[in-house]
Design an enzyme around this catalytic site. Sequence first.
Site, mmCIF file in Angstrom:
data_model
loop_
_atom_site.group_PDB
_atom_site.id
_atom_site.type_symbol
_atom_site.label_atom_id
_atom_site.label_comp_id
_atom_site.label_asym_id
_atom_site.label_seq_id
_atom_site.Cartn_x
_atom_site.Cartn_y
_atom_site.Cartn_z
ATOM 1 N N GLU A 1 6.125 40.310 -6.690
ATOM 2 C CA GLU A 1 4.907 39.882 -7.169
ATOM 3 C C GLU A 1 4.209 41.185 -7.628
ATOM 4 O O GLU A 1 3.996 42.199 -6.813
ATOM 5 C CB GLU A 1 3.934 39.046 -6.276
ATOM 6 C CG GLU A 1 2.684 38.924 -6.592
ATOM 7 C CD GLU A 1 1.691 37.978 -5.500
ATOM 8 O OE1 GLU A 1 1.914 37.081 -5.559
ATOM 9 O OE2 GLU A 1 1.354 38.675 -4.718
ATOM 10 N N ARG B 1 0.821 -1.347 -0.014
ATOM 11 C CA ARG B 1 -0.081 0.018 -0.128
ATOM 12 C C ARG B 1 0.870 1.407 0.118
ATOM 13 O O ARG B 1 0.680 2.339 -0.638
ATOM 14 C CB ARG B 1 -0.782 0.125 1.313
ATOM 15 C CG ARG B 1 -1.870 1.199 1.242
ATOM 16 C CD ARG B 1 -3.221 0.876 -0.016
ATOM 17 N NE ARG B 1 -2.530 1.556 -1.180
ATOM 18 C CZ ARG B 1 -3.043 1.359 -2.447
ATOM 19 N NH1 ARG B 1 -3.633 0.297 -2.373
ATOM 20 N NH2 ARG B 1 -2.744 2.145 -3.340
ATOM 21 N N LYS C 1 2.957 25.007 -2.783
ATOM 22 C CA LYS C 1 1.825 24.370 -2.635
ATOM 23 C C LYS C 1 1.859 22.892 -2.680
ATOM 24 O O LYS C 1 1.183 22.341 -3.329
ATOM 25 C CB LYS C 1 0.624 24.934 -3.463
ATOM 26 C CG LYS C 1 0.679 26.340 -3.325
ATOM 27 C CD LYS C 1 -0.320 27.017 -4.392
ATOM 28 C CE LYS C 1 -0.459 28.444 -4.286
ATOM 29 N NZ LYS C 1 -1.383 29.039 -5.124
ATOM 30 N N LYS D 1 6.114 39.799 -1.809
ATOM 31 C CA LYS D 1 4.248 39.569 -2.100
ATOM 32 C C LYS D 1 3.745 40.804 -1.491
ATOM 33 O O LYS D 1 4.246 41.406 -0.787
ATOM 34 C CB LYS D 1 3.858 38.154 -1.609
ATOM 35 C CG LYS D 1 4.736 37.183 -2.356
ATOM 36 C CD LYS D 1 3.981 35.550 -2.249
ATOM 37 C CE LYS D 1 3.356 35.328 -3.224
ATOM 38 N NZ LYS D 1 2.687 33.792 -3.115
ATOM 39 N N ASP E 1 0.871 38.365 -11.281
ATOM 40 C CA ASP E 1 -0.080 37.582 -10.808
ATOM 41 C C ASP E 1 -1.517 37.826 -11.276
ATOM 42 O O ASP E 1 -1.980 38.896 -11.281
ATOM 43 C CB ASP E 1 0.093 38.109 -9.236
ATOM 44 C CG ASP E 1 -0.893 37.071 -8.329
ATOM 45 O OD1 ASP E 1 -0.735 36.036 -8.634
ATOM 46 O OD2 ASP E 1 -1.306 37.583 -7.610
#
Length: 281
Positions: free
Chosen positions: A197, A100, A135, A167, A218
Amino acid sequence: MTPADLPSVDALLRLALAEDLGAGDVTTRLTVPADAQAAAQIAAKDTAVIAGVPLVRKLCDLTGGGVAVHERVGDGARVRSGDALVALTGPAHTLLAVERVALNLLQHLSGIATMTARFVGLVAGTRCRIVDTRKTLPGLRILQKYAVRAGGGSNHRFGLADGILIKGNHIAAAGGLAQAVRAARAGAPHGLRVEVECRDLDEVGAALQAGAELVLLDNMTVPQLAEAVQYINRRALVEASGGVNEDTVAAIAATGVDLVSVGALTHSVRAADIHMVLTLG
């Protein structure tokens, strides 16, 4: 060196096995003789690009050893339904214990490699590279980013220490875009470029004036991306992010951006269809 040789991956595999086995495989213990020998084949059930094959040998070693592992394909191989990936012979208890965990990893990582390969194919003939993001699933980042490479993609920064990406929240906390870029450039370790960004052309202009070496566009439309690329005019590397999928990536790449980052490669992937069939030896 394969990812299976890395200490962090060794620890991850041990944790995965402990999670699945717990106090032991009660079904196998009660139904399969302890000395039973078996052969098993791990095979694809659909077309895929494979990643994670070296992990199978490592899992067998961690579960008691004594298994002969024959890799039929290498990572990055394109396979079709029925193609063998790995052949195994050894104690049936060991083969059933690793089944598994081995399939979970192969299916997930091959799913990433397969999706990445599709994106890479869609931008073929342009200057653009497909890159991943942060992510990722906690604890699996090193393997997920490895799978992106197996699919022909490239890695963005591995973690926060590997690149400077300013950012919106950084800009707000620093008191402005120019202030954030100047501070980053003044203190940047050697080799780390400053990326900013930007959401519109005004921010692009401010980032360039402050000395940004990379500009992340972005969530811009394709016409906005094309205008921004023309405005930047090679004064910085250009990355596009947001709104990227298999229907839009070719048009985005055609605007002339250098990189397209795709979070879906690691956070929204469909597992490849792979199974293991065991026979007594």
